[in-house]
Design a protein around this motif. Structure first.
Motif, mmCIF file in Angstrom:
data_model
loop_
_atom_site.group_PDB
_atom_site.id
_atom_site.type_symbol
_atom_site.label_atom_id
_atom_site.label_comp_id
_atom_site.label_asym_id
_atom_site.label_seq_id
_atom_site.Cartn_x
_atom_site.Cartn_y
_atom_site.Cartn_z
ATOM 1 N N LEU A 189 83.784 -12.231 70.939
ATOM 2 C CA LEU A 189 83.347 -11.296 71.976
ATOM 3 C C LEU A 189 84.485 -10.438 72.517
ATOM 4 O O LEU A 189 84.248 -9.490 73.258
ATOM 5 C CB LEU A 189 82.697 -12.062 73.133
ATOM 6 C CG LEU A 189 81.318 -12.647 72.850
ATOM 7 C CD1 LEU A 189 80.883 -13.569 73.982
ATOM 8 C CD2 LEU A 189 80.289 -11.541 72.643
ATOM 9 N N SER A 216 79.217 -10.203 68.142
ATOM 10 C CA SER A 216 80.236 -9.309 68.693
ATOM 11 C C SER A 216 79.747 -8.817 70.052
ATOM 12 O O SER A 216 78.590 -9.029 70.436
ATOM 13 C CB SER A 216 80.441 -8.113 67.765
ATOM 14 O OG SER A 216 79.258 -7.318 67.720
ATOM 15 N N CYS A 217 80.625 -8.146 70.786
ATOM 16 C CA CYS A 217 80.242 -7.618 72.087
ATOM 17 C C CYS A 217 79.129 -6.574 71.953
ATOM 18 O O CYS A 217 78.196 -6.535 72.763
ATOM 19 C CB CYS A 217 81.459 -7.014 72.783
ATOM 20 S SG CYS A 217 81.238 -6.783 74.558
ATOM 21 N N THR A 251 75.422 -6.863 73.618
ATOM 22 C CA THR A 251 74.858 -5.796 74.449
ATOM 23 C C THR A 251 73.453 -5.441 73.989
ATOM 24 O O THR A 251 72.532 -5.274 74.805
ATOM 25 C CB THR A 251 75.754 -4.553 74.411
ATOM 26 O OG1 THR A 251 77.078 -4.901 74.842
ATOM 27 C CG2 THR A 251 75.220 -3.452 75.312
ATOM 28 N N LEU A 275 78.299 -4.958 80.573
ATOM 29 C CA LEU A 275 79.017 -5.439 79.400
ATOM 30 C C LEU A 275 79.549 -4.281 78.568
ATOM 31 O O LEU A 275 80.694 -4.305 78.097
ATOM 32 C CB LEU A 275 78.089 -6.309 78.550
ATOM 33 C CG LEU A 275 78.726 -7.043 77.374
ATOM 34 C CD1 LEU A 275 79.836 -7.965 77.848
ATOM 35 C CD2 LEU A 275 77.676 -7.828 76.610
ATOM 36 N N PHE A 295 83.465 -3.487 77.723
ATOM 37 C CA PHE A 295 83.919 -3.378 76.338
ATOM 38 C C PHE A 295 84.684 -2.074 76.114
ATOM 39 O O PHE A 295 85.754 -2.058 75.501
ATOM 40 C CB PHE A 295 82.716 -3.468 75.398
ATOM 41 C CG PHE A 295 83.091 -3.383 73.942
ATOM 42 C CD1 PHE A 295 83.882 -4.359 73.358
ATOM 43 C CD2 PHE A 295 82.644 -2.329 73.163
ATOM 44 C CE1 PHE A 295 84.221 -4.287 72.020
ATOM 45 C CE2 PHE A 295 82.970 -2.243 71.814
ATOM 46 C CZ PHE A 295 83.764 -3.221 71.243
#
Length: 331
Positions: free
Chosen positions: A52, A298-299, A303, A318, A322
């Motif tokens: 993340l 992953s981020c 999302t 978020l 990021f």
């Protein structure tokens, strides 16, 4: 970006075996499928936060065997620093998970060098840049790993680093009752239903969380499996339902993923409820894959999952974090 999270505990190979027959002693059973996946309770959590984008350092041991280097490579592939993953004589940890026809699973765990490795002294500077130290309750199971975790907790307290604990069945049944003072050192605790009952004697999450808060932790998160999670602190309490309509492929690592998601939320400045929502969503994604962290998002993926779960405001927070982390990340 300096390390914000240190994770100490087990890393190893999970061997997943699927069979349609449960043999009696002395019989033979046909194996329908066998898979080798990197795992370990602490390593699963680290892989989640590393993937993340949280600077994460894993502290632990692998053996000088056919698995050691691949385990370190897997952690690195998830963005986790392995500077303090020590390769030592002996065998890496192995867990064999046998999944039978009706979906029941039986585990055979061998901790290997996770239990026997002796930790060299780590620079105090590593803790000065750290927000959290996350530890696995399995580490209290053997003398050497117990000494290691006690040393790390002492260093964390001296540098005002917060400590989170994911207790194991053994910790909850044996170690805590012999050393109840240990919970006064913990800031966040993540027991599941069975573990919280063993520690407090209560099945009810409300009563159990109140008792745990009186023991020392500032935040209690009870992992309720299909019923979601219960989050409590001195000034708030929330029951968060599990994500609906999820096809469960393999529940290995679901609790570890929740811990990783919650800690990620706290490190980036979210509240307990928002962090638990992230934990629930990541956990629900992990169980749609085989392996303890093969479904680590992953981020950007997280999302998207938040938007699909109608958590628009949290998704926007978020996304903003990021983008800011990319701007401030060194080349």
């Amino acid at each position: 970006m300096e390390s914000r999270l240190l994770v100490y505990g087990d890393v190893g190979i999970d061997i997943h075996i699927r069979t349609t027959y449960q043999p009696k002693i002395g019989e033979d059973a046909k194996v329908e499928e066998i898979l080798f996946q990197p795992g370990g309770s602490a390593a699963n959590c680290a892989a989640i936060t590393g993937r993340l984008g949280i600077p994460t350092t894993f502290i632990g041991f692998v053996g000088k065997d056919q698995f050691g280097e691949s385990l370190k490579k897997d952690l690195k592939g998830h963005g986790v620093s392995t500077k303090y993953v020590f390769t030592v004589e002996g065998n890496s940890g192995i867990t064999i998970a046998i999944r039978e026809a009706l979906g029941e699973r039986t585990f055979y765990s061998y901790r290997g060098v996770n239990a026997d490795g002796e930790l060299p002294k780590i620079s105090m500077n590593k803790f000065s840049d750290c927000t959290y130290l996350h530890i696995s309750g399995y580490s209290f199971q053997n003398e050497n790993s117990r000494k290691n975790v006690q040393y790390l907790m002492k260093m964390a307290k001296q540098s005002n680093t917060l400590i989170s604990l994911d207790p194991s069945y053994w910790f909850s049944r044996e170690y805590y009752h012999k050393n109840p003072e240990i919970l006064s050192e913990i800031d966040i605790i993540f027991p599941n239903q069975e573990e919280v009952r063993l520690i407090t004697g209560f099945d009810d999450p409300i009563r159990a969380s109140k008792m745990l808060l009186d023991m020392g932790p500032k935040t209690v998160i009870i992992k309720l499996g299909p019923e979601g999670s219960y989050v409590a602190s001195s000034n708030e309490a929330h029951h968060l339902p599990a994500i609906e309509n999820v096809e469960v492929i393999d529940s290995t690592g679901a609790g570890d993923a929740f811990c990783g998601g919650f800690i990620f939320g706290k490190v980036i400045g979210l509240g307990n409820k928002e962090s638990a929502i992230i934990g629930n969503i990541i956990s629900s994604n992990i169980i749609t894959h085989i392996g303890g962290h093969s479904g680590a998002p992953s981020c950007k993926n997280l999302t998207r999952m938040l938007r699909e779960a109608k958590e628009k405001q949290l998704a926007e927070k978020l996304s903003a974090w990021f983008k800011n982390s990319l701007i401030n990340r060194p080349n």
